[in-house]
Scaffold this motif. Structure first.
Motif, PDB file in Angstrom:
ATOM      1  N   LYS A 129       0.848  -1.205   0.000  1.00  0.00           N
ATOM      2  CA  LYS A 129       0.000   0.000   0.000  1.00  0.00           C
ATOM      3  C   LYS A 129       0.873   1.242   0.000  1.00  0.00           C
ATOM      4  O   LYS A 129       0.465   2.304   0.462  1.00  0.00           O
ATOM      5  CB  LYS A 129      -0.987  -0.014   1.159  1.00  0.00           C
ATOM      6  CG  LYS A 129      -0.390  -0.012   2.540  1.00  0.00           C
ATOM      7  CD  LYS A 129      -1.512   0.231   3.559  1.00  0.00           C
ATOM      8  CE  LYS A 129      -0.963   0.248   4.975  1.00  0.00           C
ATOM      9  NZ  LYS A 129      -1.974   0.645   5.951  1.00  0.00           N
ATOM     10  N   GLY A 130       2.063   1.122  -0.531  1.00  0.00           N
ATOM     11  CA  GLY A 130       2.923   2.288  -0.719  1.00  0.00           C
ATOM     12  C   GLY A 130       2.216   3.319  -1.582  1.00  0.00           C
ATOM     13  O   GLY A 130       1.262   2.999  -2.298  1.00  0.00           O
ATOM     14  N   CYS A 131       2.697   4.558  -1.521  1.00  0.00           N
ATOM     15  CA  CYS A 131       1.977   5.625  -2.231  1.00  0.00           C
ATOM     16  C   CYS A 131       2.307   5.674  -3.719  1.00  0.00           C
ATOM     17  O   CYS A 131       1.818   6.540  -4.441  1.00  0.00           O
ATOM     18  CB  CYS A 131       2.239   6.970  -1.574  1.00  0.00           C
ATOM     19  SG  CYS A 131       3.896   7.604  -1.864  1.00  0.00           S
ATOM     20  N   GLU A 205      -9.854   1.958   5.294  1.00  0.00           N
ATOM     21  CA  GLU A 205      -8.638   2.698   5.650  1.00  0.00           C
ATOM     22  C   GLU A 205      -8.539   4.011   4.864  1.00  0.00           C
ATOM     23  O   GLU A 205      -8.199   5.061   5.414  1.00  0.00           O
ATOM     24  CB  GLU A 205      -7.419   1.813   5.342  1.00  0.00           C
ATOM     25  CG  GLU A 205      -6.148   2.249   5.985  1.00  0.00           C
ATOM     26  CD  GLU A 205      -5.102   1.127   5.903  1.00  0.00           C
ATOM     27  OE1 GLU A 205      -4.474   0.868   6.933  1.00  0.00           O
ATOM     28  OE2 GLU A 205      -4.938   0.511   4.824  1.00  0.00           O
ATOM     29  N   THR A 206      -8.843   3.945   3.574  1.00  0.00           N
ATOM     30  CA  THR A 206      -8.780   5.130   2.733  1.00  0.00           C
ATOM     31  C   THR A 206      -9.846   6.135   3.155  1.00  0.00           C
ATOM     32  O   THR A 206      -9.572   7.333   3.303  1.00  0.00           O
ATOM     33  CB  THR A 206      -8.969   4.728   1.249  1.00  0.00           C
ATOM     34  OG1 THR A 206      -7.948   3.782   0.914  1.00  0.00           O
ATOM     35  CG2 THR A 206      -8.855   5.927   0.320  1.00  0.00           C
ATOM     36  N   ASP A 237      -2.812   5.857   1.859  1.00  0.00           N
ATOM     37  CA  ASP A 237      -3.867   6.577   2.592  1.00  0.00           C
ATOM     38  C   ASP A 237      -3.311   7.823   3.267  1.00  0.00           C
ATOM     39  O   ASP A 237      -3.950   8.870   3.291  1.00  0.00           O
ATOM     40  CB  ASP A 237      -4.559   5.642   3.614  1.00  0.00           C
ATOM     41  CG  ASP A 237      -3.589   4.919   4.526  1.00  0.00           C
ATOM     42  OD1 ASP A 237      -2.469   4.593   4.087  1.00  0.00           O
ATOM     43  OD2 ASP A 237      -3.940   4.666   5.693  1.00  0.00           O
ATOM     44  N   GLU A 238      -2.091   7.733   3.779  1.00  0.00           N
ATOM     45  CA  GLU A 238      -1.493   8.899   4.435  1.00  0.00           C
ATOM     46  C   GLU A 238      -1.159   9.995   3.423  1.00  0.00           C
ATOM     47  O   GLU A 238      -1.392  11.179   3.671  1.00  0.00           O
ATOM     48  CB  GLU A 238      -0.218   8.484   5.182  1.00  0.00           C
ATOM     49  CG  GLU A 238      -0.486   7.587   6.372  1.00  0.00           C
ATOM     50  CD  GLU A 238       0.785   7.206   7.135  1.00  0.00           C
ATOM     51  OE1 GLU A 238       0.683   6.389   8.045  1.00  0.00           O
ATOM     52  OE2 GLU A 238       1.880   7.734   6.812  1.00  0.00           O
ATOM     53  N   ALA A 243      -2.531  15.353   1.396  1.00  0.00           N
ATOM     54  CA  ALA A 243      -2.855  16.222   0.255  1.00  0.00           C
ATOM     55  C   ALA A 243      -4.253  16.834   0.414  1.00  0.00           C
ATOM     56  O   ALA A 243      -4.457  18.009   0.106  1.00  0.00           O
ATOM     57  CB  ALA A 243      -2.765  15.420  -1.047  1.00  0.00           C
ATOM     58  N   VAL A 244      -5.196  16.052   0.900  1.00  0.00           N
ATOM     59  CA  VAL A 244      -6.555  16.580   1.114  1.00  0.00           C
ATOM     60  C   VAL A 244      -6.519  17.670   2.187  1.00  0.00           C
ATOM     61  O   VAL A 244      -7.113  18.747   2.020  1.00  0.00           O
ATOM     62  CB  VAL A 244      -7.525  15.431   1.504  1.00  0.00           C
ATOM     63  CG1 VAL A 244      -8.847  15.980   2.046  1.00  0.00           C
ATOM     64  CG2 VAL A 244      -7.781  14.521   0.300  1.00  0.00           C
TER      65      VAL A 244
END
Ligand code: MG
Length: 320
Positions: A129-131, A205-206, A237-238, A243-244
């Motif tokens: 789940k890396g970005c 999670e997201t 997710d982080e 960014a949000v």
């Protein structure tokens, strides 16, 4: 002020590249190191990094441009979009033996693409789940309309990232971009992007990360405190949440938004890239600092990719 759609396309691609380029020199540094080097406000201007001049971007933008090229080929010539985007990613992978093109690429992307295989949502290639999935799929939001961008973007991310969060965060980002292209506010776009996410297996999670970002954006925490509560951005997710948060706090100011997004102890270029995509689409190309655009690497290529995507989508939606 009315922002035309072409300007939003240019704002998205140039914006993500500029956010990435701003964060690139500090990707692996702590906030205290960043402040020690660049002053209490942190890094606020494009700076040289490694052997590259100011305005040089990293793998995040290289791979986003690969997504954009694959989408463009699909819109122009038809075919299987996943195959076309995979081909573009593999082309990128082959550039990663050329020192001029090596920009701290993520190991997951290198390994997955180097394996000769690929992942799907049903047959994941790994559990990452890396970005590296979310960071590169904003252009899917330029190629598909709001309501249809989630699935292709998640599948582009799933080519290399097998954990649900690793690809669903990408779907969410592309839906956000597609809604912003249509002129929605960020809050409206966030609401719209949530719809296709909820109900997917492993979406919690997201969704939680985005909700937490929205709550923190509306609270009184300082930007560095808020970001710290959301994580470091190495995972999808982080990175999306940071960014949000930074975009909501700076919805009218591209420069402030991306500056907030890169000044933290984490994956600064990726959080800068995502914030740059969101705010660049929201505010249009005219909102990007001129002196940054002037030194942006591959500026002409980026703008012509944006223009071509815009034209192809316009023709498609007008049915000609
Ligand atoms: Mg990078």
């Amino acid at each position: 002020m009315r922002i035309d759609r072409r300007s939003r396309y240019r704002g998205c691609l140039a914006g993500l590249a500029l956010g990435d380029a701003l964060g690139a020199p500090v990707e692996f540094e702590s906030l205290s190191t960043i402040r020690g080097k660049y002053g209490v406000r942190g890094i606020t201007e494009l700076q040289p990094w490694d052997r590259f001049p100011a305005g040089s971007f990293t793998d995040d933008t290289q791979m986003s441009l690969a997504t954009a090229r694959g989408c463009l080929r699909f819109l122009r010539d038809g075919g299987n979009p996943y195959r076309l985007v995979l081909e573009e990613y593999r082309t990128w992978r082959r550039t990663q033996t050329n020192p001029a093109e090596i920009r701290s690429p993520g190991g997951t992307c290198l390994d997955a693409l180097g394996s000769g295989g690929f992942g799907t949502m049903d047959a994941p290639i790994n559990d990452s789940k890396g970005c590296g999935g979310v960071m590169r799929v904003a252009p899917a939001g330029l190629a598909w309309p709001s309501g249809s961008a989630f699935d292709p973007a998640s599948r582009f991310a799933a080519l290399t990232h097998g954990h649900p969060t690793g690809h669903l965060a990408g779907g969410f980002l592309a839906e956000l971009i597609a809604a912003l292209v249509e002129g929605r506010t960020l809050s409206e776009a966030l609401r719209k992007a949530r719809k296709p996410l909820v109900g997917r297996r492993g979406h919690e999670e997201t969704l939680n990360a985005v909700q937490r970002a929205e709550e923190l954006a509306g609270s009184t925490v300082t930007a560095p405190e808020g970001i710290q509560k959301l994580g470091e951005g190495w995972v999808a997710d982080e990175a999306l949440a940071i960014a949000v948060f930074c975009s909501l706090r700076n919805e009218d100011d591209f420069r402030k938004g991306v500056t907030a997004a890169v000044n933290h102890s984490g994956d600064s270029d990726s959080t800068g890239c995502l914030t740059g995509a969101i705010l660049g689409t929201r505010l249009g190309f005219g909102a990007l600092p001129e002196k940054w655009v002037a030194v942006l690497e591959k500026r002409e290529e980026i703008l012509s990719l944006a223009d071509e995507l815009f034209e192809l989508r316009r023709r498609q939606s007008s049915g000609s």
